[in-house]
Each structure stands twice: as structure tokens, then as C-alpha cells.
Write a protein that holds these residues in place. Structure first.
Motif, mmCIF file in Angstrom:
data_model
loop_
_atom_site.group_PDB
_atom_site.id
_atom_site.type_symbol
_atom_site.label_atom_id
_atom_site.label_comp_id
_atom_site.label_asym_id
_atom_site.label_seq_id
_atom_site.Cartn_x
_atom_site.Cartn_y
_atom_site.Cartn_z
ATOM 1 N N ASN A 180 0.802 -1.211 0.000
ATOM 2 C CA ASN A 180 0.000 0.000 0.000
ATOM 3 C C ASN A 180 0.848 1.281 0.000
ATOM 4 O O ASN A 180 0.308 2.368 0.061
ATOM 5 C CB ASN A 180 -0.872 0.011 1.262
ATOM 6 N N ARG A 181 2.165 1.039 0.062
ATOM 7 C CA ARG A 181 3.017 2.205 0.247
ATOM 8 C C ARG A 181 2.902 3.203 -0.885
ATOM 9 O O ARG A 181 2.454 2.879 -1.979
ATOM 10 C CB ARG A 181 4.460 1.768 0.433
ATOM 11 N N TYR A 182 3.336 4.335 -0.570
ATOM 12 C CA TYR A 182 3.348 5.432 -1.539
ATOM 13 C C TYR A 182 4.035 4.981 -2.810
ATOM 14 O O TYR A 182 5.081 4.345 -2.793
ATOM 15 C CB TYR A 182 4.071 6.599 -0.885
ATOM 16 N N ASP A 183 3.448 5.319 -3.925
ATOM 17 C CA ASP A 183 3.956 4.832 -5.215
ATOM 18 C C ASP A 183 4.989 5.796 -5.798
ATOM 19 O O ASP A 183 4.667 6.915 -6.222
ATOM 20 C CB ASP A 183 2.770 4.664 -6.172
ATOM 21 N N TRP A 217 4.653 6.928 -9.610
ATOM 22 C CA TRP A 217 3.672 7.984 -9.925
ATOM 23 C C TRP A 217 4.292 9.376 -9.745
ATOM 24 O O TRP A 217 4.193 10.237 -10.615
ATOM 25 C CB TRP A 217 2.448 7.791 -9.037
ATOM 26 N N TRP A 254 10.533 15.522 -4.455
ATOM 27 C CA TRP A 254 11.520 14.448 -4.653
ATOM 28 C C TRP A 254 12.566 14.418 -3.542
ATOM 29 O O TRP A 254 13.091 13.386 -3.185
ATOM 30 C CB TRP A 254 12.209 14.617 -6.035
ATOM 31 N N SER A 266 12.233 15.192 -0.424
ATOM 32 C CA SER A 266 11.844 14.883 0.962
ATOM 33 C C SER A 266 10.941 13.644 0.993
ATOM 34 O O SER A 266 10.556 13.093 -0.031
ATOM 35 C CB SER A 266 11.137 16.094 1.595
ATOM 36 N N GLY A 267 10.611 13.281 2.202
ATOM 37 C CA GLY A 267 9.692 12.160 2.399
ATOM 38 C C GLY A 267 10.168 10.871 1.762
ATOM 39 O O GLY A 267 11.373 10.570 1.729
ATOM 40 N N GLU A 268 9.234 10.079 1.289
ATOM 41 C CA GLU A 268 9.540 8.748 0.773
ATOM 42 C C GLU A 268 10.447 8.818 -0.439
ATOM 43 O O GLU A 268 11.406 8.039 -0.575
ATOM 44 C CB GLU A 268 8.228 8.034 0.365
ATOM 45 N N GLY A 284 12.513 11.129 -1.152
ATOM 46 C CA GLY A 284 13.839 11.551 -0.657
ATOM 47 C C GLY A 284 14.640 10.348 -0.208
ATOM 48 O O GLY A 284 15.842 10.230 -0.468
ATOM 49 N N PRO A 306 3.842 11.121 3.190
ATOM 50 C CA PRO A 306 4.930 10.498 2.436
ATOM 51 C C PRO A 306 5.799 11.547 1.737
ATOM 52 O O PRO A 306 6.838 11.211 1.175
ATOM 53 C CB PRO A 306 4.199 9.655 1.387
ATOM 54 N N HIS A 314 6.845 14.597 3.123
ATOM 55 C CA HIS A 314 7.591 15.495 4.018
ATOM 56 C C HIS A 314 8.445 14.663 4.955
ATOM 57 O O HIS A 314 8.119 13.515 5.256
ATOM 58 C CB HIS A 314 6.623 16.355 4.851
ATOM 59 N N ASP A 315 9.535 15.328 5.429
ATOM 60 C CA ASP A 315 10.349 14.690 6.466
ATOM 61 C C ASP A 315 9.786 15.099 7.806
ATOM 62 O O ASP A 315 9.744 16.289 8.134
ATOM 63 C CB ASP A 315 11.807 15.145 6.342
ATOM 64 N N GLU A 368 -2.609 3.905 -0.804
ATOM 65 C CA GLU A 368 -2.381 4.485 -2.122
ATOM 66 C C GLU A 368 -3.557 5.378 -2.548
ATOM 67 O O GLU A 368 -3.381 6.450 -3.124
ATOM 68 C CB GLU A 368 -2.204 3.337 -3.132
ATOM 69 N N TYR A 404 -3.525 8.618 -0.635
ATOM 70 C CA TYR A 404 -2.366 9.401 -1.083
ATOM 71 C C TYR A 404 -2.718 10.080 -2.417
ATOM 72 O O TYR A 404 -2.380 11.220 -2.657
ATOM 73 C CB TYR A 404 -1.125 8.511 -1.236
#
Lengths: 660, 161
Positions: free
Chosen positions: A38-41, A44, A89, A91-93, A95, B62, B64-65, B145, B148
Motif C-alpha cells: 500500500n506504500r506510496y507509489d 507515480w 523528490w 523529501s519524504g519517501e 527523498g 509520504p 515530508h520529512d 495508495e 495518497y
């Protein structure tokens, strides 16, 4: 086997528990896999970045071609959007994805630096040089973003593949665990079934043994016939039942069963009892409302219903007796045995029908003591006989102590001279209530109740004591019973009595029958030898009635033979009897043995006996058994000039009681 | 990487200040709502939106840090405000990204149309001026997903169907 299956069951349960734990772990890890899926894709986000930079280039190109102000503004907006994209890009996943590869990180840093440098060009988009520069530089920016976007796509695919693999592996593990669960479950079910079977088998065994016990409690173990307990219940029911006809009881006893047991052994005896039981069951099965039981030993009882009363009961009892008398083929050989049967039939007026078995038993005892091998119907006098018998049995010891049982003396006469040369001491009982009781009656009672030793000893002692009062040439004969002879202390007893009474041993004669000696020959002969060493004479009584009289003549150095009265009784009618007596006398004289004939009742018999050489006779012709006083008087009458030794006797007559 | 991000941040700041559509003065139209609503079409400035009353959502995302605090108008309130009568909201972003979201989902899950991140208005370079955000931390079931994809940044218009 049982412990093995139990262990298997325990292992199964533990295995089930382990499988359940593993399964729940698997479910938790499933959830994490699902979350992963389910994680962030990344793809995309990467793809959108590539679209945005393409849009930026397209706006810049359109502005360059048309000079449209809106296109210029849009180009500026898209520049910001692209900057925003790189922000996303970085930051976050995404990153984290960038940082996962140093090369990619370096490329990204270069991209950001290049994009930052474009900002003044974007602001100067109206100037041709700046715009051209922008368009050139955007190619590189686009390429770099394509590259990173493409990598993100690959990474996303890889991740999806990894998730699929993980799921597949977990599915495999799950399949195994499910298989294990099913197997263990099946094992447990099998165990339960096996245990159930054991339990039901154990139940069946318990039920069977309980039934067995119940059967054994009411049945004789040897013949499987009902036992006494079961018989009495069945009999009581039969009495209760108001069925047609009358109840009859047959008490059955085998004649001489003990001898078969002794000679052929117990296993043969048991086999005979089983065969008798079978024959009884078969016979009784032919009759209506009849059943057989075994009371123990060789005692059997049959209860039946008879329409015609006593006559029918007797007829059936006779049939039974004949059937039982047929030879038995046993493993040890063929046996013939007679049965004696006592019959009791309920009468309508009977106060207590439950007494029937006792009545039948009484009839049986009556028959056994008189006519073995017959059928005997009960009558009430037998109950009186029983009462008398019990009375006699109860009183016998007291009677010995009180002197009610005392010896009387039958003379033994020299048939030539008429002189009394001896007497036989015979026990006589004058009961204070029952009157005179014959030895035929009380001696068997004393024997069966184990009191015959006391009786014999009392008679012996009294006879010895009284013999001292008789002339010294008169000997006294006393009978010994088998019970006395087999006792270890007989010799001591005789010796002690002789010592106490002062009777010379040579005046005492002990009489034993052939049958006594037969029972334990070696031991009896040894005892007789010891007695003879005391100086006592030993006579063989009832000679000629046993089986092998002549061989007994060889076994022991007898002093005297007493020819049985049965020979004498028939000498008038049967010439063989006289011949036999003559032969015995001849044989005895050759062996140096004296002969006495018993049962001499007539002058004719005396003459015949004298003619064949008999000297000494005993019988009514010479007098019945009499008390000491009468004997003394008799001795006095027949006395020739009295020798000195007879004075004692005279004294006795003068002072003794006058009863004769 | 932090140096790079600072560079980007600086770039974003300077772009944001120079951008006419940025939230700075609060007078520019940042949102158009149309479709099955009162008056068919309504436009909103930052000030209009703030006038509806704002709320804060602090959550990790997802993109942001670390945790981020957003401030903005609850979508439920906005829909009420425009008297929306539709089951689907078609949300469109500046970069032409759009997604259909059931209005019931927006209302039930407490979606917020954020104006500020960590107390600052958001530039286009920082997913501004409007960012449709769900409270992911408050309800971890939203971390899928699907949600998101419904978290649209650089929102420019909403059509109620």
C-alpha cells in the motif's frame, strides 16, 4: 501401544499449538506486506515530474513561437511546479529513494543545482538569448528528471515484485502450516477414534467380567449348574408360582464317589461330576418346569413339577437313577457309579413347602444308610429319625462320661466242653429318655461325628477294668475302630490302660476288621505288631466278608480268625458254606491260628460246626451280650470246681447289683 | 542533501514572493468551485477561505520529512458553504492533475484544504497555495495508495458532480 498413541496425541496437540502461533505470526507479517504493497507509489511521483518538466518545455516553446503572454505566465508557473516537484523528490519517501543510491543522490544534487541556475533565465524569458539558453538547458534538466523518474519506476516495479515474492513465500508457508494443521487434526481425530474403541472395548470387558461374576456367584464353577443359592431362589419362585401340579424335589447323591476320587484322582472325580451334571441337565431338560442344581461335592438336587403326585415323582426319580447308573466314559477310563435319590413331594396341606429340599435330603440320608442305589420317598417318621439321631449325637459324650454307654459281654464258648473261655465286650447304651440304643445305631453316629475314638477308649478301659474281676482263664475281646487304629497314640493308650487296670496283656484280645486294615495297610500292620509286642492277642473280625481274605492271612501273624455269622446262618441250607468253614478251619490250624465262629444260634449249627472241627463258638445259643453281673452269675453256674482265681468273681457276685 | 533542499527552499521563497498567484496579499483568487452548488460557480481568495474558519491538522505524510502542521478549511465546511449537492468532487491541480473523490469520503475522514504549512502560507513550490490533506496520523487506515492519490497539492479548482 497405548502410550505410543498418547504420546502421538500430545505431540499433535503441541504441534497444533505451534502451528497456530506460526499462523498468527504469518497473519501479522501479511499485514506488514499488505502495508508495504500500500506504500506510496514512487513511480507515480516520478512520472508526474517527467510530465511537468515536459509541460514546462512545451510552454517555453509555445511562448517562443507565439510570444503569448499567457504562455509566458504558464511557463513561469510550470517552473515553480517543477521546483515544487524537486522539493517533493527531495523529501519524504522519494527523498529516501534518492538517498538510497549515492550516484542517484549526486545526480539529483546536480539536477537541483542546474534548476536553480535556470531561475534568472525564467525571469528573463522575454529576452531571446535567455529563452534560448533556457530551452537548451531544459533539455538536460528533462533528461535528468527522465532518468530519475525512470529509476523510480524500476524501483517501484522491483518493490512490487518483492512484495509479490514475499506473498508467494508466505502463501507457501501458509500452505505448509495448513497442511500441518490438517494432518495433526486428523491425527487427533484418529487418536480419539482409537481411544473410543479402547474405551468401548474396556467397557465390554468390564461388562463381560461383571456378567461372569454374576454367573459365578449363582453357578457351580465345575459343572455350570446353578448352585445352592440360585437353587433356593428358583425353588422359592416355583413355590410362589401357582402353576398346575405339585412341586417335587429330588436329592441325589453318588454312591462311592469318594472312592473314585481317591483311587482315580481328583481330575477323574471332577470329570465324573461334569458328566453327571451333563446327564442330569439332559434328563431334566426333557421334563417341563424342571431344573437341576449342584449343592457341592457329589450332591445334586432337582426341582420339578408333577401332576400325579408321588407316583410320578418316583417314576421320574427311577428314570433318573437308571440313567445315572449307565457307564461314564471318562478320559481316565469307564466308570460305573450308582446314585441314591431322596424324593419329597409337596402336599396341599404342607405348612412350609420351603422345607421340601430338607425332606428330600432326609429321605436320601435314610436311603444311604439302608439301601444305597435306590429311590426313597420321604415320610414324616424320617424327621423323627433325624431328631433322634441328632439327640444321640449330642448326648454321646455325656453318655460315655456318665457310663450310660458301657460294655456288655457275649460269651465265647468251647463247643466241646461248654466252658466259657472268653467274652466279647460289646458297647450298649441305655439312654435315660430314649431307652436302649443299639450299637448299630450309635456307633455309625459316633463314627460320623468323630466321637468314636472316645467311645472306643471308654469301652476298652471299662472292659479291661471289669475283666480283672473275671476268672483269669476268661479272655476279653474288644473291637477297634479304624479311627482308633490310625491314631499314633493307640499303643500307648492300650499299654497305659493295661497298666492302670492291672489286666494281664495276654487276657486282652483286640479285634479288627479286614476293611480297617485295607484302608492303610502298612501303617495298621505296624501298629498291630506293636500291640502284639505288648502281649495282646489280635483277631481278624468278620472273616470271609472282605475281598482278599487269604492275602491278609499272610500279611500278619493273627492269633485268631472270627468267621462271619453269614456263613453260619446258611450252613443248614447251603452245603458250600460248611465246606468253606471247614477249609478255613483247616487252613487256620495249619497256620497256627485259632478260629471262632460267630452267630451260632441252634443246636444243629453247633453240631455241624463241631463236625467240621470248629472248637469255639459265639452266638445266641451260648447267650447274648449281658452285663458283668449276669456274666459272673453265668460263670458261677457253669463253674467246675473253682480255681483260686475265681474267688474274685464270687466276691463280685456277692457284693454286685442283682440286676440280670 | 540538506544543502540542496535549502537551495530549493530559498528558490521557492523567492519564486513565491514574485509570483502573482501566491497567497501573499490574500486578494488573488486561489480556488474556483463549480458544478452542483449554489450559484454554479464560486471563487475564493485566501481571505475568503480563512473567513470560513480554519483548523489545524498535524500529521506525517509520504512527501515530508517528519510531522507537519497544516492549517486550513475543513472540506466539509467548504462544501456546506457552497451548498454542494453532489456525491463526487472532481479536484484539479495547477499541473492539470485531477482526481474524483466521493464527497462522503472527504467529510467522513476530515479532509482539510490547507492554506498554511507550519504557520506559513504555501507557495506553488511548496505544494501551495492549497493542499488537500487527510489526517493520516489520526487515522492510520488512511495511509493507502488511494488516499495518497486523493491528497492533491496545488489545488486550483473543485467541481461538484
Amino acid at each position: 501401544m497405548i502410550t505410543l498413541v498418547r504420546r502421538l496425541a500430545i505431540v499433535s496437540v503441541l504441534g497444533l499449538a505451534a502451528a497456530a502461533v506460526a499462523y498468527s505470526h504469518l497473519i501479522v507479517s501479511h499485514q506488514s506486506t499488505v502495508e508495504q504493497a500500500n506504500r506510496y507509489d514512487l513511480a507515480w511521483t516520478g512520472f508526474n515530474g517527467r510530465l511537468e518538466v515536459t509541460s514546462l518545455r512545451e510552454r517555453v516553446a509555445r511562448f517562443a513561437a507565439t510570444g503569448d503572454a499567457a504562455a509566458g505566465d504558464e511557463a513561469k508557473l510550470y517552473f515553480q511546479i517543477v521546483v515544487g516537484r524537486l522539493n517533493t523528490w527531495g523529501s519524504g519517501e522519494f527523498g529516501k529513494f534518492i538517498a538510497s543510491s549515492p550516484l542517484r543522490e549526486a545526480r539529483f544534487e546536480g539536477l537541483v543545482r542546474d534548476l536553480t541556475l535556470l531561475e534568472p533565465l525564467v525571469n528573463q524569458i522575454h529576452e531571446d538569448g535567455a529563452r534560448l539558453q533556457l530551452m537548451r538547458d531544459l533539455v538536460a534538466i528533462s533528461t535528468a528528471m527522465d532518468r530519475i523518474g525512470g529509476e523510480a519506476y524500476s524501483a517501484s516495479l522491483n518493490e512490487a515484485d518483492a512484495v509479490r515474492n514475499a506473498l508467494r513465500q508466505k502463501l507457501e508457508v501458509e500452505t505448509w502450516i495448513t497442511g500441518t494443521l490438517l494432518t495433526l487434526g486428523t491425527l487427533l481425530v484418529v487418536f480419539l477414534l482409537v481411544q473410543n474403541r479402547w474405551l468401548s472395548r474396556a467397557n465390554a470387558t468390564v461388562a463381560e467380567s461383571a456378567a461372569n461374576h454374576a454367573f459365578l456367584a449363582r453357578h457351580d464353577a465345575l459343572t455350570s449348574l446353578p448352585n445352592r443359592l440360585a437353587f433356593h431362589d428358583a425353588f422359592a419362585l416355583e413355590i410362589e408360582r401357582r402353576a398346575a401340579g405339585r412341586v417335587a424335589v429330588l436329592a441325589i447323591d453318588l454312591d462311592g464317589f469318594k472312592a473314585i476320587n481317591d483311587t482315580l484322582g481328583h481330575s477323574a472325580g471332577d470329570a465324573l461330576l461334569v458328566a453327571v451334571g451333563n446327564r442330569l441337565t439332559r434328563m431334566v431338560g426333557l421334563w417341563q418346569d424342571a431344573s437341576a442344581a449342584r449343592f457341592g461335592g457329589d450332591e445334586f438336587v432337582v426341582v420339578l413339577r408333577v401332576e400325579d403326585g408321588v407316583s410320578e415323582a418316583v417314576e421320574k426319580a427311577e428314570n433318573l437313577r437308571r440313567a445315572l447308573a449307565e457307564p461314564y466314559r471318562l478320559p481316565d477310563g469307564t466308570v460305573v457309579i450308582q446314585a441314591t435319590i431322596g424324593v419329597a413331594v409337596a402336599t396341599p396341606a404342607m405348612p412350609d413347602p420351603l422345607q421340601l429340599p430338607d425332606d428330600a435330603d432326609l429321605a436320601l440320608s435314610h436311603a444311604k444308610s439302608r439301601n444305597k442305589g435306590t429311590v426313597q420317598v420321604f415320610d414324616v417318621t424320617m424327621r423323627a429319625d433325624l431328631t433322634r439321631r441328632r439327640r444321640i449325637e449330642a448326648d454321646i459324650i455325656t453318655a460315655i462320661a456318665l457310663g450310660e454307654i458301657a460294655p456288655q459281654y457275649q460269651p465265647q464258648v468251647d463247643m466241646e466242653t461248654g466252658q466259657i473261655i472268653g467274652v466279647e465286650a460289646l458297647a450298649r447304651w441305655t439312654h435315660p429318655i430314649l431307652g436302649r440304643i443299639g450299637p448299630d445305631e450309635f456307633v455309625p453316629i459316633a463314627e460320623s461325628s468323630g466321637k468314636v475314638v472316645e467311645l472306643g477308649r471308654a469301652i476298652l478301659e471299662k472292659a479291661c477294668a471289669e475283666a480283672t474281676l473275671l476268672p483269669a482263664d476268661v479272655k476279653v475281646s474288644v473291637n477297634l475302630s479304624v479311627a482308633q487304629l490310625v491314631r499314633d497314640d493307640l499303643v500307648d493308650t492300650v499299654s497305659e490302660i493295661l497298666g492302670r487296670t492291672g489286666l494281664a496283656p495276654s487276657r486282652l484280645k483286640l479285634e479288627v476288621t479286614e476293611t480297617i486294615v485295607m484302608s492303610d495297610t502298612e501303617r495298621c500292620i505296624a501298629t498291630l505288631h506293636k500291640l502284639k509286642q505288648l502281649g495282646v492277642a489280635i483277631a481278624l473280625d468278620d472273616f470271609g466278608t472282605g475281598y482278599s481274605a487269604l492275602s491278609y492271612l499272610r500279611l500278619f501273624d493273627w492269633d485268631e480268625l472270627k468267621v462271619d455269622r453269614s456263613f453260619v446262618r446258611s450252613i443248614g441250607s447251603d452245603p458250600h458254606s460248611l465246606s468253606i468253614i471247614q477249609a478255613v478251619v483247616g487252613l487256620a490250624s495249619q497256620l497256627g491260628i485259632k478260629v471262632t465262629v460267630e452267630g451260632v444260634e441252634t443246636e444243629e449249627q453247633r453240631n455241624l460246626l463241631r463236625h467240621v472241627g470248629c472248637r469255639i463258638g459265639q452266638g445266641y445259643l451260648f447267650g447274648a451280650a449281658m452285663p458283668l453281673t449276669a456274666l459272673s452269675a453265668r460263670l458261677l453256674r457253669t463253674a467246675l470246681p473253682a480255681p483260686a482265681s475265681r474267688r474274685a468273681h464270687l466276691r463280685l457276685v456277692e457284693t454286685g447289683s442283682p440286676s440280670t | 542533501m540538506s544543502v540542496i533542499l535549502r537551495m530549493l527552499f530559498a528558490l521557492a521563497l523567492c519564486l513565491g514572493l514574485s509570483d502573482p498567484s501566491a497567497a501573499g496579499d490574500g486578494k488573488a483568487i486561489v480556488l474556483t468551485v463549480e458544478g452542483n452548488i449554489e450559484g454554479e460557480r464560486q471563487t475564493f481568495t485566501i481571505a475568503d477561505l480563512e473567513a470560513m474558519g480554519t483548523e489545524q491538522v498535524t500529521t506525517t505524510t509520504p512527501w515530508h520529512d517528519g510531522a507537519v502542521t497544516f492549517e486550513g478549511v475543513a472540506v466539509a465546511r467548504l462544501l456546506e458553504h457552497v451548498k454542494a449537492k453532489g456525491e463526487t468532487a472532481e479536484v484539479t491541480a495547477l499541473n492539470a492533475y485531477f482526481v474524483d473523490i466521493p464527497t462522503e469520503d472527504l467529510i467522513r475522514n476530515g479532509a482539510v484544504l490547507a492554506l498554511k504549512r507550519d504557520g506559513n502560507y504555501m507557495a506553488v513550490t511548496d505544494k501551495g497555495p492549497l493542499f488537500l490533506i487527510y489526517p493520516f496520523d489520526a487515522n492510520p487506515a488512511l495511509r493507502t495508495e488511494l488516499h495518497y492519490s486523493r491528497s492533491v497539492w496545488q489545488v486550483s479548482s473543485i467541481a461538484i458532480r
